[in-house]
Design a protein around this motif. Structure first.
Motif, PDB file in Angstrom:
ATOM      1  N   LYS A  22     -38.543  67.595 -65.071  1.00 12.90           N
ATOM      2  CA  LYS A  22     -37.819  67.310 -66.063  1.00 12.90           C
ATOM      3  C   LYS A  22     -36.688  68.604 -66.334  1.00 12.90           C
ATOM      4  N   LEU A  23     -35.706  68.643 -66.272  1.00 14.99           N
ATOM      5  CA  LEU A  23     -34.660  69.698 -66.614  1.00 14.99           C
ATOM      6  C   LEU A  23     -34.263  69.749 -68.001  1.00 14.99           C
ATOM      7  N   ILE A  24     -35.035  69.725 -68.934  1.00 16.14           N
ATOM      8  CA  ILE A  24     -34.492  69.741 -70.205  1.00 16.14           C
ATOM      9  C   ILE A  24     -33.718  71.021 -70.613  1.00 16.14           C
ATOM     10  N   THR A  25     -33.088  70.922 -71.738  1.00 11.27           N
ATOM     11  CA  THR A  25     -32.366  71.996 -72.097  1.00 11.27           C
ATOM     12  C   THR A  25     -33.127  73.034 -72.549  1.00 11.27           C
ATOM     13  N   GLY A  26     -32.880  74.346 -71.930  1.00 11.74           N
ATOM     14  CA  GLY A  26     -33.701  75.362 -72.204  1.00 11.74           C
ATOM     15  C   GLY A  26     -34.609  75.767 -71.122  1.00 11.74           C
ATOM     16  N   ALA A  27     -34.815  74.882 -70.306  1.00  7.25           N
ATOM     17  CA  ALA A  27     -35.873  75.100 -69.180  1.00  7.25           C
ATOM     18  C   ALA A  27     -35.023  76.083 -68.295  1.00  7.25           C
ATOM     19  N   LYS A  28     -35.980  76.911 -67.856  1.00  6.79           N
ATOM     20  CA  LYS A  28     -35.573  77.955 -66.777  1.00  6.79           C
ATOM     21  C   LYS A  28     -36.030  77.607 -65.296  1.00  6.79           C
ATOM     22  N   VAL A  29     -35.061  77.472 -64.406  1.00  3.53           N
ATOM     23  CA  VAL A  29     -35.222  77.006 -63.161  1.00  3.53           C
ATOM     24  C   VAL A  29     -34.900  78.419 -62.244  1.00  3.53           C
ATOM     25  N   THR A  30     -35.941  78.516 -61.401  1.00  7.55           N
ATOM     26  CA  THR A  30     -35.960  79.497 -60.529  1.00  7.55           C
ATOM     27  C   THR A  30     -35.932  79.149 -58.853  1.00  7.55           C
ATOM     28  N   PHE A  31     -34.914  79.568 -58.423  1.00 13.18           N
ATOM     29  CA  PHE A  31     -34.630  78.977 -56.677  1.00 13.18           C
ATOM     30  C   PHE A  31     -33.816  79.989 -55.877  1.00 13.18           C
ATOM     31  N   HIS A  32     -33.931  79.668 -54.695  1.00 10.46           N
ATOM     32  CA  HIS A  32     -33.021  80.411 -53.825  1.00 10.46           C
ATOM     33  C   HIS A  32     -31.980  79.706 -53.250  1.00 10.46           C
ATOM     34  N   PHE A  33     -31.003  80.157 -52.934  1.00 10.11           N
ATOM     35  CA  PHE A  33     -29.666  79.410 -52.417  1.00 10.11           C
ATOM     36  C   PHE A  33     -29.055  80.255 -51.371  1.00 10.11           C
ATOM     37  N   ARG A  34     -28.538  79.218 -50.479  1.00 13.24           N
ATOM     38  CA  ARG A  34     -27.536  79.844 -49.443  1.00 13.24           C
ATOM     39  C   ARG A  34     -26.307  78.809 -49.513  1.00 13.24           C
ATOM     40  N   THR A  35     -25.322  79.588 -49.411  1.00 15.61           N
ATOM     41  CA  THR A  35     -23.970  78.954 -49.512  1.00 15.61           C
ATOM     42  C   THR A  35     -23.265  79.086 -47.988  1.00 15.61           C
ATOM     43  N   GLN A  36     -22.885  77.946 -47.578  1.00 15.78           N
ATOM     44  CA  GLN A  36     -22.342  77.854 -46.208  1.00 15.78           C
ATOM     45  C   GLN A  36     -20.776  76.983 -45.981  1.00 15.78           C
ATOM     46  N   LEU A  37     -19.884  77.690 -45.095  1.00 16.07           N
ATOM     47  CA  LEU A  37     -18.825  76.978 -44.920  1.00 16.07           C
ATOM     48  C   LEU A  37     -18.922  75.609 -44.096  1.00 16.07           C
ATOM     49  N   CYS A  38     -18.265  74.685 -44.040  1.00 11.51           N
ATOM     50  CA  CYS A  38     -18.528  73.558 -43.309  1.00 11.51           C
ATOM     51  C   CYS A  38     -17.612  73.477 -42.062  1.00 11.51           C
ATOM     52  N   ASP A  39     -17.653  74.805 -41.383  1.00 12.69           N
ATOM     53  CA  ASP A  39     -17.073  75.079 -40.197  1.00 12.69           C
ATOM     54  C   ASP A  39     -18.217  75.023 -38.920  1.00 12.69           C
ATOM     55  N   ASP A  40     -17.601  75.236 -37.589  1.00 11.04           N
ATOM     56  CA  ASP A  40     -18.661  74.959 -36.757  1.00 11.04           C
ATOM     57  C   ASP A  40     -19.994  75.843 -36.601  1.00 11.04           C
ATOM     58  N   GLU A  41     -19.633  77.113 -37.085  1.00 11.47           N
ATOM     59  CA  GLU A  41     -20.823  77.892 -37.121  1.00 11.47           C
ATOM     60  C   GLU A  41     -21.557  78.004 -38.219  1.00 11.47           C
ATOM     61  N   ARG A  42     -21.047  77.197 -39.411  1.00 15.00           N
ATOM     62  CA  ARG A  42     -21.800  77.159 -40.872  1.00 15.00           C
ATOM     63  C   ARG A  42     -21.985  78.377 -41.341  1.00 15.00           C
ATOM     64  N   THR A  43     -20.667  79.145 -41.150  1.00 18.64           N
ATOM     65  CA  THR A  43     -20.787  80.529 -41.730  1.00 18.64           C
ATOM     66  C   THR A  43     -21.425  80.740 -42.975  1.00 18.64           C
TER      67      THR A  43
END
Length: 323
Positions: A22-43
């Motif tokens: 449950k992500l209640i107000t004040g909860a700290k969330v730790t995560f890794h992320f990768r952001t990619q374009l929606c192109d053929d190479e998934r840049t």
């Protein structure tokens, strides 16, 4: 669609364990992320694993890319999922990405708009300093976010840093920090004490910024901040940082010319750097504002007289025989 929101598609790449936290107000969330374009190479645009530091957000703390809270709320611990997000959810990403990149580079994430005028900000907005982000800013596009949920800590499970606190929480922690600073000062740990005082001052200033200047709530906070600043200056005197002490006490005196404690500490700092006239003037002002300080001022003047006599004797010896 995901959780009833349009423009989001989720694909689980690796299953997690346990129930969805449950992500209640004040909860700290730790995560890794990768952001990619929606192109053929998934840049790849950004990747926290390449930087080497996972992302941390506090739920409800007005994080600019609030769609991430929505995405994370659908995940289990250890889960890796890919989210396709349409432009209605990604338009603000370039601004958020700029801040994250500047933090990773050890720079101020917001100094581009703090230190420039309004007209300059308009141009800065159109040039984020990163070509790929500039392109996304001009022409928003759908993006893929690959998220790996590492940890969720409820508010009671971690020591919240002041930036993650609400205004009420900041005001509650101020006396705690003040007390910790006083204890460290008495133990002779002046550098550590300054950090506690400084953190408390920042808490107050963050809350004070939302009040109307010179009205009662603002003045109450100002009084609290000044008391902490003077404690901070006492540490500076112990650390022989006299010029910084003069600067901070002068700021208080400029705004509050009736604060005798500020004059007293500034007088002591002036005395340490041989500013005899300024020290005497400050000590005189202390007596005008609070005659009850007569004994303390008399003691400081005696020290000043002795120091000035020693200095004068050193000068006489130094120049003896030169003429």
């Amino acid at each position: 669609m995901l959780l009833g929101l349009e423009g989001i598609k989720k694909t689980i790449l690796h299953g997690g364990t346990g129930d969805i936290p449950k992500l209640i107000t004040g909860a700290k969330v730790t995560f890794h992320f990768r952001t990619q374009l929606c192109d053929d190479e998934r840049t790849v645009i950004d990747d926290s694993k390449v930087v080497g530091t996972p992302m941390e957000i506090v739920v409800g703390n007005m994080f600019k890319l609030d769609i991430w809270e929505t995405l994370l709320s659908s995940m289990r611990i250890g889960e890796v999922a890919e989210f396709w997000c349409d432009t209605i959810h990604t338009g603000i990403y370039p601004l958020v990405a700029k801040s994250m990149r500047r933090i990773a580079e050890g720079k101020d994430p917001v100094d581009w708009h703090i230190h420039t005028c309004g007209m300059a900000n308009m141009f800065a907005y159109n040039s984020l300093g990163y070509d790929d982000l500039d392109e996304l800013m001009k022409e928003p596009k759908p993006l893929y976010f690959v998220l790996e949920l590492m940890r969720v800590q409820q508010p009671s499970e971690y020591d919240r840093e002041t930036w993650a606190m609400s205004d009420d929480e900041r005001l509650k922690v101020v006396p705690v920090l003040h007390g910790q600073g006083n204890k460290l000062y008495k133990q002779g740990q002046y550098q550590e004490a300054t950090q506690k005082y400084k953190e408390a001052i920042i808490c107050i200033k963050n809350v004070q910024a939302k009040e109307k200047a010179w009205e009662v709530p603002w003045m109450k906070l100002e009084k609290m901040a000044n008391a902490l600043t003077l404690n901070y200056c006492q540490c500076l005197l112990r650390m022989e940082e006299y010029y910084e002490a003069i600067e901070h006490t002068s700021d208080i005196i400029h705004q509050h010319p009736g604060d005798f404690k500020a004059f007293y500490l500034r007088g002591k700092a002036h005395a340490e750097v041989w500013n005899e006239a300024e020290a005497r003037q400050d000590f005189s002002r202390v007596l005008d504002l609070d005659p009850g300080m007569k004994k303390a001022v008399k003691r400081e003047l005696a020290v000043l007289n002795m120091r000035m006599e020693e200095k004068n004797q050193e000068d006489r010896n130094k120049y003896k025989g030169m003429f």
